[in-house]
Design a protein around this motif. Structure first.
Motif, PDB file in Angstrom:
ATOM      1  N   CYS A 141       0.877  -1.173   0.000  1.00 20.92           N
ATOM      2  CA  CYS A 141       0.000   0.000   0.000  1.00 20.92           C
ATOM      3  C   CYS A 141       0.909   1.215   0.000  1.00 20.92           C
ATOM      4  O   CYS A 141       1.825   1.303   0.819  1.00 20.92           O
ATOM      5  CB  CYS A 141      -0.877  -0.009   1.251  1.00 20.92           C
ATOM      6  SG  CYS A 141      -1.817   1.508   1.476  1.00 20.92           S
ATOM      7  N   TRP A 151      -4.036   6.918  -2.658  1.00 24.45           N
ATOM      8  CA  TRP A 151      -3.686   5.656  -2.002  1.00 24.45           C
ATOM      9  C   TRP A 151      -3.698   4.594  -3.094  1.00 24.45           C
ATOM     10  O   TRP A 151      -4.721   4.401  -3.748  1.00 24.45           O
ATOM     11  CB  TRP A 151      -4.702   5.301  -0.917  1.00 24.45           C
ATOM     12  CG  TRP A 151      -4.591   6.173   0.297  1.00 24.45           C
ATOM     13  CD1 TRP A 151      -4.806   7.520   0.368  1.00 24.45           C
ATOM     14  CD2 TRP A 151      -4.222   5.751   1.616  1.00 24.45           C
ATOM     15  NE1 TRP A 151      -4.579   7.970   1.647  1.00 24.45           N
ATOM     16  CE2 TRP A 151      -4.233   6.903   2.433  1.00 24.45           C
ATOM     17  CE3 TRP A 151      -3.886   4.519   2.194  1.00 24.45           C
ATOM     18  CZ2 TRP A 151      -3.916   6.845   3.792  1.00 24.45           C
ATOM     19  CZ3 TRP A 151      -3.586   4.470   3.556  1.00 24.45           C
ATOM     20  CH2 TRP A 151      -3.593   5.624   4.334  1.00 24.45           C
ATOM     21  N   TRP A 153      -2.542   0.497  -4.334  1.00 21.53           N
ATOM     22  CA  TRP A 153      -2.160  -0.844  -3.913  1.00 21.53           C
ATOM     23  C   TRP A 153      -1.559  -1.564  -5.114  1.00 21.53           C
ATOM     24  O   TRP A 153      -2.145  -1.562  -6.202  1.00 21.53           O
ATOM     25  CB  TRP A 153      -3.381  -1.605  -3.385  1.00 21.53           C
ATOM     26  CG  TRP A 153      -3.861  -1.108  -2.054  1.00 21.53           C
ATOM     27  CD1 TRP A 153      -3.575  -1.621  -0.828  1.00 21.53           C
ATOM     28  CD2 TRP A 153      -4.730   0.020  -1.788  1.00 21.53           C
ATOM     29  NE1 TRP A 153      -4.187  -0.897   0.176  1.00 21.53           N
ATOM     30  CE2 TRP A 153      -4.894   0.112  -0.385  1.00 21.53           C
ATOM     31  CE3 TRP A 153      -5.374   0.973  -2.599  1.00 21.53           C
ATOM     32  CZ2 TRP A 153      -5.675   1.116   0.212  1.00 21.53           C
ATOM     33  CZ3 TRP A 153      -6.144   1.952  -1.999  1.00 21.53           C
ATOM     34  CH2 TRP A 153      -6.293   2.021  -0.604  1.00 21.53           C
TER      35      TRP A 153
END
Lengths: 305, 305
Positions: A141, A151, A153
């Motif tokens: 992450c 954000w 991933w």
């Protein structure tokens, strides 16, 4: 002596940062200017570009690559968003080109899109190149703080699996500059204690953030905090609420921060309160990512070891 | 024929609304102007007031009462916040006075403060008078939508037990006028479907609101919604998130809306999506509250039946 091999452009809304890269993506020279896409008059992008790197092009006949908002509809030429999960090779395959002048062509890397759990679309432009450049392991992450904090991933291979945008930085700017909250504020140095107090509030109840930010007014009115502490108190509330939201369904034990050092420091402090360890990625993630995409696209020989 | 008995002023940040009230608080005449406290030059409040109601005072020797931001530190004279739970009689007891001209005195009702579950202070000025004027039963939840939306809960007697502020209206104004979200928007008539789509998103995940509002950009970028639908889509997200937040720990089956009809209509539509029935309070809650506080303070004989 390393010969220059690539001109790499980080070309965003407000700024243009140009890097002259040698073998392995080593940074030989760097220049920055306020020629962001919103500052280029009458779409005279070639002129704006040559004003910054014209002499580099004169001296060496080099390929050019760019990432960022220059590939948006408001930019020079649109490089349509790639759907996630997307790998660096996918991005290299979908680079678009635009002529700069005789013999010189600019290659523009595409941005990414993904669909959130709520069914709505999300987009990024430029941050994908930083994420690839940071060389993260699958399942990482990572957070890129900023006007529109991302954000992301990572997935198998070097794919970016999914990502989520938070308007944290822009909300902070709007609320300090244009809202009633700014009226009681004085802007001085940073106040770590006020920031942490705000971050604890934001983390505790991200669902209440439209209420909690009003505490940045009442804490001033009630003289619970001095005027000079209120900006960082508000910053803490917003960053805390962002972290609380992004980690409420699955809290990673650690994550990687990518971006400007002072802002990453704030995030690291708030993440610590949330029990999340933060690692800072190298500052050269953008040029590394640009170098690697240029390699995948066959613009340079990637002799990186 | 009813004789005028009271001049009641709803004196806020942007506006001054003056009402001439007769027996029982009946509204005999009303005037409104842009003489909000922020628009009064050099604190010349007496002058601003007399410009609006001077002739009423000339003709009838009347008591004057005001509620709203005129009692704040930035107003004419500060009427310190009363701590919740607070009754109308408490407010009447803490009215402050300021001379207007020979023989005429303005009485200013205090605002309220309370401490939230998070330990932070919250404040209101003016809304408490509306809540009392609405004559709600104990245990009612009521919502006063606006720039700073207030959720208030009534207690035993006519007390206001506690309340919570949401910066919803101000966030909407900031995001449409000053943020990147506004750039793709066109402002035309209301779009109920886009509003409800946004409200459903906001209600589903109030903790994600700093992320979800970015959908008001991507829905435009991806041409999922036309430019003219984006303002109401954003309005729905914000109002939905407010309702989702305020009701996430205890969802009332019904609540009372107090305020401007069109805005209350939006809230009623979003509340319906949340399974909450909304009742609209009478439009005269402010003057009724002012009349009653004036009665409690002995300024008028409250002969209301």
């Amino acid at each position: 002596v390393t010969e220059p091999q690539l001109i790499a452009l980080d070309w965003g809304t407000s700024n243009l940062r140009a890097s002259l890269l040698g073998t392995g993506g080593r940074v030989l020279a760097q220049r920055a200017g306020a020629s962001g896409i919103m500052a280029v008059p009458e779409r005279r992008f070639a002129e704006a570009l040559l004003a910054v790197v014209g002499d580099w092009l004169d001296e060496h006949k080099l390929p050019l690559i760019a990432s960022g908002m220059i590939g948006s509809r408001q930019g020079w030429r649109e490089a349509p968003y790639l759907a996630c999960p997307a790998s660096r090779a996918d991005a290299a395959h979908h680079v678009v080109t635009v002529p700069v002048r005789d013999g010189a062509v600019l290659h523009i890397a595409p941005g990414l899109q993904c669909t959130g759990a709520d069914g709505e679309a999300d987009v990024m432009r430029g941050e994908e190149t930083q994420v690839w450049g940071a060389g993260l392991a699958a399942g990482t992450c990572c957070v890129l703080p900023g006007t529109h904090s991302k954000w992301a991933w990572t997935g198998a291979g070097d794919t970016i699996e999914r990502f989520s945008t938070y308007m944290t930085g822009e909300l902070y700017a709007l609320l300090t500059q244009h809202s009633i909250l700014g009226r009681l504020m004085r802007f001085e140095g940073p106040d770590a204690a006020a920031f942490e107090r705000g971050a604890a509030l934001g983390l505790a109840a991200p669902a209440d953030v439209m209420h909690t930010i009003f505490a940045a007014r009442t804490a001033g009115l009630m003289e619970r905090l001095p005027a000079a502490s209120l900006p960082d108190f508000l910053s803490g509330i917003l960053i805390g609420a962002e972290i609380g939201s992004a980690t409420r369904n699955a809290k990673p034990a650690r994550l990687t921060l990518l971006g400007e050092a002072a802002l990453c420091g704030r995030y690291a402090a708030a993440l610590k309160l949330a029990g999340i360890a933060a690692e800072l990625a190298g500052a050269d993630a953008t040029t590394r990512g640009q170098w690697q995409i240029a390699g995948d696209a066959g613009l340079v020989k990637d002799q990186e070891t």
